[in-house]
Design a protein around this motif. Sequence first.
Motif, mmCIF file in Angstrom:
data_model
loop_
_atom_site.group_PDB
_atom_site.id
_atom_site.type_symbol
_atom_site.label_atom_id
_atom_site.label_comp_id
_atom_site.label_asym_id
_atom_site.label_seq_id
_atom_site.Cartn_x
_atom_site.Cartn_y
_atom_site.Cartn_z
ATOM 1 N N TRP A 92 5.680 -1.535 -8.006
ATOM 2 C CA TRP A 92 6.581 -2.177 -8.975
ATOM 3 C C TRP A 92 7.581 -3.084 -8.267
ATOM 4 C CZ3 TRP A 92 5.712 -2.921 -13.788
ATOM 5 C CH2 TRP A 92 5.134 -1.946 -14.614
ATOM 6 N N ARG A 93 8.178 -2.572 -7.188
ATOM 7 C CA ARG A 93 9.193 -3.358 -6.470
ATOM 8 C C ARG A 93 8.584 -4.639 -5.896
ATOM 9 N NH1 ARG A 93 13.288 0.597 -5.177
ATOM 10 N NH2 ARG A 93 13.812 1.413 -7.236
ATOM 11 N N LEU A 94 7.381 -4.533 -5.384
ATOM 12 C CA LEU A 94 6.709 -5.710 -4.842
ATOM 13 C C LEU A 94 6.411 -6.715 -5.952
ATOM 14 C CD1 LEU A 94 5.369 -7.236 -2.539
ATOM 15 C CD2 LEU A 94 3.329 -5.803 -2.843
ATOM 16 N N THR A 95 5.947 -6.215 -7.092
ATOM 17 C CA THR A 95 5.672 -7.096 -8.234
ATOM 18 C C THR A 95 6.940 -7.812 -8.685
ATOM 19 O OG1 THR A 95 3.889 -5.612 -8.954
ATOM 20 C CG2 THR A 95 4.738 -7.172 -10.582
ATOM 21 N N GLU A 96 8.025 -7.060 -8.790
ATOM 22 C CA GLU A 96 9.301 -7.649 -9.211
ATOM 23 C C GLU A 96 9.801 -8.676 -8.197
ATOM 24 O OE1 GLU A 96 11.578 -4.116 -9.535
ATOM 25 O OE2 GLU A 96 10.788 -3.571 -11.516
ATOM 26 N N ALA A 97 9.641 -8.376 -6.908
ATOM 27 C CA ALA A 97 10.101 -9.297 -5.864
ATOM 28 C C ALA A 97 9.295 -10.594 -5.884
ATOM 29 C CB ALA A 97 10.003 -8.633 -4.494
ATOM 30 N N LEU A 98 8.000 -10.477 -6.110
ATOM 31 C CA LEU A 98 7.161 -11.676 -6.202
ATOM 32 C C LEU A 98 7.585 -12.544 -7.385
ATOM 33 C CD1 LEU A 98 3.745 -9.995 -5.394
ATOM 34 C CD2 LEU A 98 4.745 -11.891 -4.095
ATOM 35 N N GLU A 99 7.847 -11.896 -8.516
ATOM 36 C CA GLU A 99 8.287 -12.646 -9.696
ATOM 37 C C GLU A 99 9.634 -13.317 -9.446
ATOM 38 O OE1 GLU A 99 8.130 -9.555 -12.615
ATOM 39 O OE2 GLU A 99 6.078 -10.062 -13.231
ATOM 40 N N ALA A 100 10.533 -12.600 -8.775
ATOM 41 C CA ALA A 100 11.852 -13.168 -8.472
ATOM 42 C C ALA A 100 11.740 -14.361 -7.527
ATOM 43 C CB ALA A 100 12.753 -12.094 -7.856
ATOM 44 N N ALA A 101 10.684 -14.365 -6.713
ATOM 45 C CA ALA A 101 10.470 -15.469 -5.770
ATOM 46 C C ALA A 101 9.726 -16.639 -6.410
ATOM 47 C CB ALA A 101 9.702 -14.965 -4.551
ATOM 48 N N GLY A 102 9.411 -16.509 -7.696
ATOM 49 C CA GLY A 102 8.789 -17.619 -8.405
ATOM 50 C C GLY A 102 7.283 -17.539 -8.548
ATOM 51 N N TYR A 103 6.685 -16.406 -8.150
ATOM 52 C CA TYR A 103 5.244 -16.239 -8.293
ATOM 53 C C TYR A 103 4.926 -15.490 -9.590
ATOM 54 C CZ TYR A 103 5.107 -17.437 -3.336
ATOM 55 O OH TYR A 103 5.254 -18.077 -2.131
ATOM 56 N N ARG A 104 3.787 -15.784 -10.162
ATOM 57 C CA ARG A 104 3.303 -14.993 -11.291
ATOM 58 C C ARG A 104 2.590 -13.771 -10.721
ATOM 59 N NH1 ARG A 104 -0.475 -19.110 -14.091
ATOM 60 N NH2 ARG A 104 -0.729 -19.604 -11.883
ATOM 61 N N ALA A 105 3.090 -12.596 -11.048
ATOM 62 C CA ALA A 105 2.530 -11.368 -10.484
ATOM 63 C C ALA A 105 2.247 -10.370 -11.596
ATOM 64 C CB ALA A 105 3.496 -10.759 -9.469
ATOM 65 N N GLU A 106 1.181 -9.619 -11.437
ATOM 66 C CA GLU A 106 0.806 -8.592 -12.409
ATOM 67 C C GLU A 106 0.421 -7.333 -11.647
ATOM 68 O OE1 GLU A 106 0.931 -7.545 -16.241
ATOM 69 O OE2 GLU A 106 1.017 -9.665 -15.686
ATOM 70 N N MET A 107 0.921 -6.196 -12.129
ATOM 71 C CA MET A 107 0.599 -4.922 -11.489
ATOM 72 C C MET A 107 -0.523 -4.224 -12.247
ATOM 73 S SD MET A 107 3.061 -1.694 -10.640
ATOM 74 C CE MET A 107 2.457 -0.010 -10.839
ATOM 75 N N ILE A 108 -1.429 -3.618 -11.495
ATOM 76 C CA ILE A 108 -2.488 -2.795 -12.061
ATOM 77 C C ILE A 108 -2.103 -1.336 -11.840
ATOM 78 C CG2 ILE A 108 -4.944 -2.228 -12.050
ATOM 79 C CD1 ILE A 108 -4.318 -5.146 -12.833
ATOM 80 N N GLY A 109 -1.832 -0.618 -12.921
ATOM 81 C CA GLY A 109 -1.503 0.798 -12.811
ATOM 82 C C GLY A 109 -2.767 1.629 -12.727
ATOM 83 N N THR A 110 -2.703 2.717 -11.974
ATOM 84 C CA THR A 110 -3.888 3.567 -11.827
ATOM 85 C C THR A 110 -3.605 5.031 -12.150
ATOM 86 O OG1 THR A 110 -3.411 3.801 -9.459
ATOM 87 C CG2 THR A 110 -4.963 2.060 -10.107
ATOM 88 N N GLY A 111 -2.417 5.319 -12.689
ATOM 89 C CA GLY A 111 -2.071 6.698 -13.025
ATOM 90 C C GLY A 111 -1.272 6.776 -14.306
ATOM 91 N N GLN A 112 -1.000 8.011 -14.727
ATOM 92 C CA GLN A 112 -0.336 8.228 -16.009
ATOM 93 C C GLN A 112 1.109 7.736 -16.020
ATOM 94 O OE1 GLN A 112 -1.284 10.614 -13.942
ATOM 95 N NE2 GLN A 112 0.351 12.111 -13.666
ATOM 96 N N THR A 113 1.788 7.803 -14.881
ATOM 97 C CA THR A 113 3.190 7.389 -14.871
ATOM 98 C C THR A 113 3.316 5.887 -15.069
ATOM 99 O OG1 THR A 113 3.690 9.228 -13.381
ATOM 100 C CG2 THR A 113 5.366 7.528 -13.621
ATOM 101 N N ALA A 114 2.434 5.121 -14.451
ATOM 102 C CA ALA A 114 2.469 3.667 -14.653
ATOM 103 C C ALA A 114 2.260 3.325 -16.123
ATOM 104 C CB ALA A 114 1.412 2.990 -13.785
ATOM 105 N N TRP A 115 1.366 4.062 -16.795
ATOM 106 C CA TRP A 115 1.183 3.851 -18.240
ATOM 107 C C TRP A 115 2.488 4.131 -18.976
ATOM 108 C CZ3 TRP A 115 1.916 6.649 -22.634
ATOM 109 C CH2 TRP A 115 1.346 6.147 -23.810
ATOM 110 N N MET A 116 3.141 5.234 -18.627
ATOM 111 C CA MET A 116 4.396 5.586 -19.291
ATOM 112 C C MET A 116 5.497 4.561 -19.000
ATOM 113 S SD MET A 116 4.479 9.709 -18.738
ATOM 114 C CE MET A 116 3.440 10.806 -19.717
ATOM 115 N N GLN A 117 5.388 3.892 -17.875
ATOM 116 C CA GLN A 117 6.368 2.860 -17.541
ATOM 117 C C GLN A 117 6.061 1.534 -18.229
ATOM 118 O OE1 GLN A 117 5.948 3.344 -13.202
ATOM 119 N NE2 GLN A 117 8.131 3.824 -13.130
ATOM 120 N N GLY A 118 4.892 1.439 -18.840
ATOM 121 C CA GLY A 118 4.574 0.242 -19.608
ATOM 122 C C GLY A 118 3.777 -0.807 -18.871
#
Length: 319
Positions: A181-207
């Motif tokens: 998540w932190r890496l995805t957010e940092a990439l977005e803050a740097a101006g890149y389009r980034a998308e995270m792929i969740g692979t567990g239940q917690t990522a689903w719960m985080q949206g």
Amino acid sequence: MHGWPEGRAIVYCQGGFGSTTGKTAHGLVRFTRRYQILSVIDAQYAGLDAGEILEGHPKGIPIYADLRTAMTAAQQAGTPATHLVIGLAPDGGRLSAEARQDVMEAIQAGLHIDSGLHDFLSEDPEVASLATEYGVRIRDVRKPPPRHELHFFSGKIEEVTSLKVAVLGTDSAVGKRTTAWRLTEALEAAGYRAEMIGTGQTAWMQGVRYGLILDSLINDFVAGEIEHAIWSAWKEVRPDVIVIEGQGSLMNPAYPGGLEILAAGRPDVVVLQHAPARKEYDGFPGYPLHPLDKQIQAIELLSGKPVIAITINHEHLSE
């Protein structure tokens, strides 16, 4: 676009907050799009702020000793709870008798239940009947999708032109998802389009928008579901970078994971999450953690791709 947050949640983590068993609760306290987090339940830390336990500073998420106290506080604050989310992730994903009683109390109070455990509450006759009686929804996040909805590996991963970064770990419960998540957010803050792929239940719960619950799947479909999630994110969003959350670790005796992500996800580079203070695999005394250099060698041998960064879990490390 999702209508998030879906509701106001109390996170149930009785006896587990601040330990690896509470990693789902930790993730929700740190970040979630899906819910507004009202509070955490864990008697051992009652009266404290969840952020103080996790990160040393308050986040405005109080910890209460029991469900009744948490619900009363939410009601008095003018933000009545709508969901009880199970924030425990014990070995084997089983629900204790005490927790089951608390779930039934929550249902009687009209709260929807979201659970990432392997014990499916929707298949517990007494719990399911009570949910029907009180008109609440139970979502068992780890329940496998219908067989006809699953995907087999096809090779379409080769169409993906986004840079693919896998965040793997040297152990389970070591911080892979948080780093992703932190890496995805940092990439977005740097101006890149980034998308995270969740692979567990917690990522689903985080949206997370794209993903799968890897350890809920029949093995034949794991590779295909990883491929499909990555391909779907690329096809629909065309991000510059796709960050893939790892599961377990390659050499963990109980949670061997990562090979499927390397084989099916075909990452271009790997970021490796590590807890330097750990000497043994989490929860398994007598099983020494393989040295960091050996784990790097194994990943690079299997994937043919470089480990470009080591990210650190600071547990039990001094300033």
